[in-house]
Design a protein around this motif. Structure first.
Motif, PDB file in Angstrom:
ATOM      1  N   ILE B 160    -123.388  -1.556 -34.992  1.00  0.00           N
ATOM      2  CA  ILE B 160    -123.688  -2.889 -34.449  1.00  0.00           C
ATOM      3  C   ILE B 160    -122.705  -3.310 -33.361  1.00  0.00           C
ATOM      4  CG2 ILE B 160    -124.929  -3.711 -36.483  1.00  0.00           C
ATOM      5  CD1 ILE B 160    -122.356  -5.137 -37.369  1.00  0.00           C
ATOM      6  N   GLY B 161    -121.799  -2.408 -32.998  1.00  0.00           N
ATOM      7  CA  GLY B 161    -120.902  -2.719 -31.886  1.00  0.00           C
ATOM      8  C   GLY B 161    -119.989  -3.904 -32.140  1.00  0.00           C
ATOM      9  N   CYS B 162    -119.570  -4.065 -33.386  1.00  0.00           N
ATOM     10  CA  CYS B 162    -118.764  -5.237 -33.726  1.00  0.00           C
ATOM     11  C   CYS B 162    -117.298  -5.045 -33.371  1.00  0.00           C
ATOM     12  CB  CYS B 162    -118.899  -5.549 -35.208  1.00  0.00           C
ATOM     13  SG  CYS B 162    -118.301  -4.233 -36.300  1.00  0.00           S
ATOM     14  N   GLY B 163    -116.843  -3.783 -33.330  1.00  0.00           N
ATOM     15  CA  GLY B 163    -115.458  -3.523 -32.980  1.00  0.00           C
ATOM     16  C   GLY B 163    -114.531  -3.386 -34.170  1.00  0.00           C
ATOM     17  N   ALA B 164    -115.065  -3.383 -35.378  1.00  0.00           N
ATOM     18  CA  ALA B 164    -114.214  -3.269 -36.562  1.00  0.00           C
ATOM     19  C   ALA B 164    -113.442  -1.952 -36.557  1.00  0.00           C
ATOM     20  CB  ALA B 164    -115.053  -3.373 -37.837  1.00  0.00           C
ATOM     21  N   CYS B 165    -114.032  -0.908 -36.002  1.00  0.00           N
ATOM     22  CA  CYS B 165    -113.364   0.401 -35.969  1.00  0.00           C
ATOM     23  C   CYS B 165    -112.089   0.321 -35.141  1.00  0.00           C
ATOM     24  CB  CYS B 165    -114.317   1.473 -35.439  1.00  0.00           C
ATOM     25  SG  CYS B 165    -115.263   1.011 -33.980  1.00  0.00           S
ATOM     26  N   VAL B 166    -112.210  -0.351 -33.993  1.00  0.00           N
ATOM     27  CA  VAL B 166    -111.037  -0.505 -33.136  1.00  0.00           C
ATOM     28  C   VAL B 166    -109.990  -1.383 -33.838  1.00  0.00           C
ATOM     29  CG1 VAL B 166    -110.229  -1.432 -30.926  1.00  0.00           C
ATOM     30  CG2 VAL B 166    -112.401  -0.212 -31.048  1.00  0.00           C
ATOM     31  N   ALA B 167    -110.497  -2.437 -34.477  1.00  0.00           N
ATOM     32  CA  ALA B 167    -109.594  -3.363 -35.157  1.00  0.00           C
ATOM     33  C   ALA B 167    -108.865  -2.687 -36.315  1.00  0.00           C
ATOM     34  CB  ALA B 167    -110.376  -4.568 -35.666  1.00  0.00           C
ATOM     35  N   ALA B 168    -109.545  -1.775 -36.993  1.00  0.00           N
ATOM     36  CA  ALA B 168    -108.951  -1.138 -38.165  1.00  0.00           C
ATOM     37  C   ALA B 168    -108.007  -0.015 -37.783  1.00  0.00           C
ATOM     38  CB  ALA B 168    -110.054  -0.586 -39.065  1.00  0.00           C
ATOM     39  N   CYS B 169    -108.292   0.655 -36.685  1.00  0.00           N
ATOM     40  CA  CYS B 169    -107.528   1.841 -36.307  1.00  0.00           C
ATOM     41  C   CYS B 169    -106.110   1.479 -35.920  1.00  0.00           C
ATOM     42  CB  CYS B 169    -108.217   2.521 -35.135  1.00  0.00           C
ATOM     43  SG  CYS B 169    -107.313   3.943 -34.534  1.00  0.00           S
ATOM     44  N   LYS B 170    -105.158   2.229 -36.423  1.00  0.00           N
ATOM     45  CA  LYS B 170    -103.765   1.942 -36.069  1.00  0.00           C
ATOM     46  C   LYS B 170    -103.529   2.186 -34.582  1.00  0.00           C
ATOM     47  CE  LYS B 170    -101.760   6.508 -37.073  1.00  0.00           C
ATOM     48  NZ  LYS B 170    -101.191   6.820 -35.756  1.00  0.00           N
ATOM     49  N   ASN B 171    -104.405   2.973 -33.966  1.00  0.00           N
ATOM     50  CA  ASN B 171    -104.275   3.264 -32.539  1.00  0.00           C
ATOM     51  C   ASN B 171    -105.232   2.452 -31.681  1.00  0.00           C
ATOM     52  OD1 ASN B 171    -102.713   5.260 -33.663  1.00  0.00           O
ATOM     53  ND2 ASN B 171    -104.215   6.878 -33.297  1.00  0.00           N
ATOM     54  N   ALA B 172    -106.006   1.558 -32.299  1.00  0.00           N
ATOM     55  CA  ALA B 172    -107.043   0.819 -31.579  1.00  0.00           C
ATOM     56  C   ALA B 172    -107.924   1.780 -30.788  1.00  0.00           C
ATOM     57  CB  ALA B 172    -106.424  -0.243 -30.670  1.00  0.00           C
ATOM     58  N   SER B 173    -108.367   2.810 -31.474  1.00  0.00           N
ATOM     59  CA  SER B 173    -109.216   3.808 -30.818  1.00  0.00           C
ATOM     60  C   SER B 173    -110.686   3.448 -30.981  1.00  0.00           C
ATOM     61  CB  SER B 173    -108.946   5.176 -31.448  1.00  0.00           C
ATOM     62  OG  SER B 173    -109.992   6.069 -31.133  1.00  0.00           O
ATOM     63  N   ALA B 174    -111.467   3.780 -29.971  1.00  0.00           N
ATOM     64  CA  ALA B 174    -112.898   3.453 -30.007  1.00  0.00           C
ATOM     65  C   ALA B 174    -113.746   4.684 -30.286  1.00  0.00           C
ATOM     66  CB  ALA B 174    -113.313   2.824 -28.685  1.00  0.00           C
ATOM     67  N   MET B 175    -113.112   5.711 -30.857  1.00  0.00           N
ATOM     68  CA  MET B 175    -113.831   6.970 -31.028  1.00  0.00           C
ATOM     69  C   MET B 175    -115.041   6.856 -31.955  1.00  0.00           C
ATOM     70  SD  MET B 175    -112.707   9.664 -29.335  1.00  0.00           S
ATOM     71  CE  MET B 175    -112.597  11.212 -30.247  1.00  0.00           C
ATOM     72  N   LEU B 176    -114.934   6.055 -33.006  1.00  0.00           N
ATOM     73  CA  LEU B 176    -116.076   5.964 -33.919  1.00  0.00           C
ATOM     74  C   LEU B 176    -117.248   5.292 -33.212  1.00  0.00           C
ATOM     75  CD1 LEU B 176    -116.797   6.678 -36.890  1.00  0.00           C
ATOM     76  CD2 LEU B 176    -116.511   4.277 -37.406  1.00  0.00           C
ATOM     77  N   PHE B 177    -116.951   4.231 -32.483  1.00  0.00           N
ATOM     78  CA  PHE B 177    -117.982   3.522 -31.729  1.00  0.00           C
ATOM     79  C   PHE B 177    -118.674   4.463 -30.746  1.00  0.00           C
ATOM     80  CE2 PHE B 177    -118.856   1.364 -27.669  1.00  0.00           C
ATOM     81  CZ  PHE B 177    -119.874   0.528 -28.056  1.00  0.00           C
ATOM     82  N   LEU B 178    -117.852   5.149 -29.952  1.00  0.00           N
ATOM     83  CA  LEU B 178    -118.422   6.056 -28.949  1.00  0.00           C
ATOM     84  C   LEU B 178    -119.186   7.192 -29.619  1.00  0.00           C
ATOM     85  CD1 LEU B 178    -118.824   7.311 -26.188  1.00  0.00           C
ATOM     86  CD2 LEU B 178    -116.494   8.167 -26.281  1.00  0.00           C
ATOM     87  N   SER B 179    -118.597   7.736 -30.679  1.00  0.00           N
ATOM     88  CA  SER B 179    -119.225   8.896 -31.307  1.00  0.00           C
ATOM     89  C   SER B 179    -120.579   8.551 -31.916  1.00  0.00           C
ATOM     90  CB  SER B 179    -118.306   9.478 -32.377  1.00  0.00           C
ATOM     91  OG  SER B 179    -118.226   8.617 -33.485  1.00  0.00           O
ATOM     92  N   ALA B 180    -120.742   7.295 -32.329  1.00  0.00           N
ATOM     93  CA  ALA B 180    -122.030   6.908 -32.906  1.00  0.00           C
ATOM     94  C   ALA B 180    -123.130   7.031 -31.858  1.00  0.00           C
ATOM     95  CB  ALA B 180    -121.953   5.478 -33.438  1.00  0.00           C
TER      96      ALA B 180
END
Lengths: 214, 244, 639
Positions: B160-180
């Motif tokens: 849903i593109g909410c950004g929780a992955c970036v928020a949770a990642c210690k590196n603020a990485s967007a890899m999960l978002f992009l990989s989806a």
């Protein structure tokens, strides 16, 4: 092409490859170290001599050194970028569930690197002639070191940290290389745990025998 | 029930911001977390104070608007849900609840708990599409697709593109978002045609925007309200290596 | 005096659209670059139109109030999207889809538009598939269909319970492609607050930047509204809480006629209101009625837990009233029956505004596993929201405002009565008559955006190629901007005691009680008075804190609620004038002795299009008479 070489994924790819290579090196090193438990210094010294003179190994040694340096430099580079990516930290500690130890790779890695420098002073630099000592009798060098309690404690702590590092590294390298599989990934995770426990215990066992039991 | 709320208040992107503490009485366990904030805002407005700004819209966990960092968890201490689905039943009378905006260089705070996630749109613009013009499509059934792959593509596409992955990642990485997105389109035959260009462009833009790198910690997966799996990241990596 | 001309092309119904396209004026590709089009909204209709127009070569400016176009409320549609593909070999056809929609709409929709919507439905599915929308598939790799909404064929394409999300993300991806190519410029976090007319033509908008509070002027040769419905007029609805009618209402005030405003679909199965702070009613899929039995206790002051109430003291009111269809009666019938029981004092739950939807018998008969496989995710969602487990005790459900069939009046070209202003998707009125069929909203929105508007807009734009860039510093833009500024300042200056939301809740309550599922002359008259009073109170006592030059969500809400007062009055006026029951509009005065809806085709077979009179703030009714050539007008019956 530069963009590709330095992309986040490429950097991780290099990290993973270098890491995997280092993973293969550790059991070899351990096998040789275990000869220290032999009362006869001859086999260990022979093996050490072989490792430092055989031409093929000399090549591998260079590769190993490069791999360590790449792993360290790339690791620091990635970490710095990661810190920059969150300039303002959360005030409440992040409690998201993660794979254990994965959050501390830079710290466990850093500690191992410091140990490595110490290790170089003790052995590798002797061989290179930078530090005084007898390069032909590493057996006694090692035995002498393992009789210093402070050294052993540092040694054990570093190997516990190495275990933490390896636990995440082993699985993580496969994930980074894109090697993910419904059946094999759980197997890799188990292997990672076994490896991360066995290798440090193997190394730590040697000073334990030399210092405590003998 | 009564809760103590420590909420991050920040006037705008330039100001510094700090926590404000609100002792809030009359919270019903039936409220959702956002309804509790609505109630707090009503109280603040009535007292002549400024209400807390936060993004929200559908309130049924699908639009991806809402998101805040509650007691150290993006979205919610209960896994698998968005903030709007978090119920106050989860908390106890007298609890202190700390609420912060999501923090990342790429998600600058706009106001209070509102952040700017336009970086996500920029990644999608870079290549998150199949180049097909309206009217140019062949009959749907002329592009058969294995059911297994269609189902997997759906699972990836449910991001849903909410950004929780970036928020949770210690590196603020967007890899999960992009990989989806990469996974969804890589799994479908119609998406294969541009697969190489897509992954190259999207990774490149993601890096330029300043997201962190992936350390495979799995925090993103743990906090994703839609259950997007880490296997997507492995596939993204594969797709990336294949692109050269 | 406005004369409504629907501009329906000549010829047999199946050939109208083809003939239209053959004769429509086109714009040369080189000239398209000279033409600007504003599209408001990024749902299936808006994002679809923006990307399709971008592909054609127009300069498109696309606006949405959300932070990203991917969040438009199309995202929340669950069930599916219809198309007349006949992949199931079950006798489906464009004609049959058309027929079902006309009948489902209770003969209050325009035949030519509906037929076209059915006609382009197949193209929509093909386009979505090509975009990478992961529709459900069969083992052979082809697309799967399911039956939906009580029709006799399986024509519904779906992606689990997230069809809307998947279609929207498809539309979003095409939009992104055009953004990358530079044909579409995206303006998120902008709210359209005024339409700008120059010489009677739609020439631009005033939009508020929701971050900086700045008012922006944007000009174009045509303006397209794809702003969705106005279900949030009830405050509590299945819509997103920020969904609103303001853009459409501004257009209406500037001369666009508003058609059938009182036609609102109430969905029977939503999670009921639990407390006064509730902001939203979450929809539970209609499919639950396949196995769940709806009942209320027979005793008014029932205090026992529902599981402890014996069979003989339960009133399965749908099964009692409609033995043939039972729990599967259409949405409007089920909704009204539930309301009737609750109004009579038999409702359950803390508020008394809910009925039980019980799976006890289904679980006993089919086993928990079977029920779990069918409804597992829905049960889980219900438990997340309410904390109660539907496996152990009945769900509590209640109807909720869902979809607005009414909207801006448009002709066959989807143009409103303002030249150059178009309305597509839910924001127009054209395709669903008095009641929408399940899985037809996505279909119509996407059809309008991708395939219809891009083909009709050139007819208007062809002569515009010589117009040149439209400047935004003229007096019309100045006046429009000033009116927006004045209104914001007025709202800020009231500094009353009551919050915007409290007014919205009160308005919603009035509308729900008197202009919701069931309406009568007395109630509507009363409601009109109440809304007028409430509106007056609002302008005297509303409290809008903060300033206009920053993020101020209270200002956003205040403007929307202020518009809703005016729309509410029009809805009531429309409901009051339509003295018949049709589709979702149920007038208690017009029912059979058994309490069923009674249509009055002799007097009301028309579209009620209302014109706003600026001077007296009143509305004038215009009738577009409907003729049914292809489908014979029949009565709906579910006994």
């Amino acid at each position: 092409m530069n963009k590709v070489l330095y992309s986040s994924i490429s950097k991780k790819f290099v990290m993973a490859l270098a890491g995997l290579f280092l993973l293969t090196f550790l059991p070899v090193h351990l096998a040789i170290n275990l000869m220290l438990l032999n009362d006869d210094p001859e086999p260990f010294n022979k093996a050490a001599h072989f490792m430092s003179t055989f031409p093929f190994i000399k090549v591998v040694e260079v590769v190993l050194f490069v791999a360590i340096m790449i792993h360290v430099i790339w690791g620091i580079l990635l970490q710095v970028q990661n810190w920059i990516a969150r300039p303002v930290a959360y005030k409440a500690p992040n409690r998201s569930d993660t794979s254990p130890f994965s959050r501390f790779m830079i710290w466990t890695g850093g500690s191992i690197f410091i140990f490595l420098i110490l290790h170089f002073f003790n052995f590798y630099f002797i061989k290179l002639g930078i530090v005084e000592g007898d390069p032909e009798n590493f057996y006694s060098v090692a035995h002498n070191l393992f009789k210093i309690p402070a050294y052993n404690i540092i040694y054990w702590v570093c190997f516990i940290l190495l275990g933490f590092h390896l636990h995440h590294a082993f699985y993580s390298a496969f994930q980074t290389l894109g090697l993910n599989h419904r059946i094999w990934t759980p197997v890799v995770k188990v292997m990672a745990a076994v490896y991360a426990i066995a290798i440090p215990i193997g190394f730590a066992y040697i000073p334990f025998v030399i210092w405590i039991l003998k | 029930m009564k809760v103590r709320l420590k909420i991050w208040r920040q006037k705008n992107s330039k100001s510094k911001g700090a926590f404000a503490t609100y002792d809030f009485d009359g919270v019903s366990p039936e409220m959702s977390f956002l309804e509790m904030l609505d109630a707090l805002n009503t109280k603040l407005v009535q007292e002549g104070r400024e209400p807390v700004a936060f993004d929200h819209d559908c309130r049924e966990g699908i639009c991806g608007s809402c998101g805040m960092y509650i007691n150290g968890y993006p979205h919610s201490p209960v896994p698998g849900i968005t903030t709007c689905h978090l119920s106050m039943r989860y908390f106890n009378d007298g609890d202190t609840i700390t609420v912060e905006p999501w923090r990342a260089k790429t998600f600058p705070v706009i106001k209070d708990l509102m952040v700017d996630r336009s970086a996500f749109d920029k990644i999608q613009v870079a290549g998150g599409f199949i180049s097909v013009n309206t009217g140019a499509a062949p009959d749907s059934n002329s592009i058969p697709c294995r059911k297994k792959h269609a189902d997997e593509a759906f699972d990836s596409a449910s991001c849903i593109g909410c950004g929780a992955c970036v928020a949770a990642c210690k590196n603020a990485s967007a890899m999960l978002f992009l990989s989806a997105k990469i996974s969804q389109l890589a799994l479908l035959p119609q998406g294969r045609i541009e697969a190489k260009e897509r992954v190259r462009e999207m990774v490149s833009v993601m890096d330029e925007l300043g997201f962190g790198n992936c350390s495979n910690t799995g925090a993103c997966e743990a906090q994703c309200p839609k259950g997007i799996k880490l296997t997507n990241i492995a596939r993204l990596n594969r797709e990336y290596y294949k692109a050269f | 005096m406005i004369k409504l001309d629907a501009k329906i092309p000549e010829g047999p119904i199946a050939e109208k659209w083809t003939r239209y396209k053959q004769s429509v004026n086109l714009v040369n590709p080189a000239n398209k670059k000279k033409l600007d089009i504003i599209v408001i909204g990024t749902g299936l209709a808006g994002a679809g139109a923006a990307s399709a127009l971008g592909e054609l070569g127009y300069n498109v400016k696309n606006f949405c109030f959300q932070d990203s176009p991917r969040r438009a409320h199309s995202v929340a549609a669950q069930g599916g999207i219809n198309a007349a593909k006949n992949y199931k070999n079950d006798g489906d056809s464009i004609y049959r889809l058309f027929y079902d929609m006309i009948k489902g709409g209770d003969f209050r929709a325009r035949e030519a538009n509906v037929y076209r919507a059915a006609e382009v439905s197949n193209d929509v599915i093909d386009h979505y598939t090509a975009q990478g929308v992961p529709f459900a598939r069969d083992y052979g790799g082809t697309l799967d269909n399911r039956s939906f909404g009580g029709v006799q064929v399986s024509r519904t394409f779906y992606a689990k319970g997230q069809t809307g999300q998947q279609c929207l993300l498809g539309a979003y991806s095409s939009l992104n492609r055009q953004i990358k190519l530079g044909t579409v410029k995206m303006f998120p976090r902008r709210e359209m607050l005024e339409l700008v007319l120059i010489d009677g033509k739609a020439r631009g908008i005033i939009a508020r930047n929701l971050i900086t509070g700045e008012l922006e002027r944007h000009s174009a040769h045509a303006v397209v509204l794809a702003t969705g419905g106005y279900g949030t007029i009830y405050y509590l609805s299945t819509l997103a809480v920020n969904s609103n009618a303001s853009a459409a209402w501004k257009a209406h005030r500037k001369g666009a006629l508003f058609a059938n405003p009182s036609f609102v679909q109430i969905h029977p199965t939503s999670v009921p209101q639990l407390n006064d702070y509730q902001a939203k009613l979450t929809l539970m899929s209609e499919s639950l009625r396949n196995d769940g039995r709806i009942w209320v206790p027979k005793n008014k002051d029932e205090k026992r837990h529902p599981n402890d109430i014996p069979e003989e003291e339960r009133d399965y009111f749908l099964e009692r009233r409609y033995p043939a269809f039972g729990n599967l009666v259409p949405r409007d019938v089920a909704s009204r029956a539930a309301k009737e029981r609750c109004d009579a004092g038999y409702g359950v739950g803390k508020t008394g505004l809910a009925v039980n939807l019980d799976f006890r018998d289904a679980i006993k008969k089919q086993g928990k596993k079977a029920i779990e496989s069918k409804y597992g995710n829905l049960f889980e969602m219900y438990e997340t929201i309410t904390g109660s487990d539907p496996y152990d005790e009945p769900m509590k459900i209640y109807p909720a405002g869902h979809y607005t069939m009414g909207g801006l009046w448009v002709d066959y070209e989807l143009m409103t009565t303002i030249p150059g202003l178009y309305a597509i998707g839910e924001s127009n009125f054209s395709d669903h008559g008095a009641n929408r069929l399940g899985a037809c909203s996505l279909m119509q929105a996407a059809g309008d955006g991708y395939f219809i508007l891009p083909n009709t807009i050139s007819n208007y734009l062809a002569p515009e190629i010589k117009t040149g860039k439209i400047p935004t510093d003229g007096k019309e833009f100045g006046e429009a901007e000033k009116s927006v500024t004045d209104r914001i300042n007025k709202l800020l200056s009231i500094s009353g005691k009551q919050t915007v939301t409290s007014f919205h809740k009160r308005l919603g309550r009035i509308m729900w009680d008197y202009c919701g599922m069931s309406r009568n002359s007395e109630g509507l008259t009363k409601a009109l008075k109440m809304v007028n009073e409430l509106e007056e109170e609002f302008w005297k006592d509303v409290n809008v804190p903060g300033s206009s030059d920053e993020v101020n969500q209270e200002i956003e809400k205040a403007g929307r609620v202020a518009d809703y007062f005016e729309l509410a009055k029009l809805m009531i006026t429309d409901a009051l004038h339509r003295k018949e029951s049709c589709g979702a509009h149920f007038r208690e005065e017009s029912q059979t002795p058994e309490g069923e809806a009674m249509r009055n085709d002799a007097e009301f077979a028309y579209v009620a299009a209302w014109q706003f009179n600026e001077s007296e703030k009143t509305h004038t009714l215009h009738k577009e008479m409907l003729s049914f050539v292809e489908v014979e007008m029949k009565e709906r019956s579910y006994k």
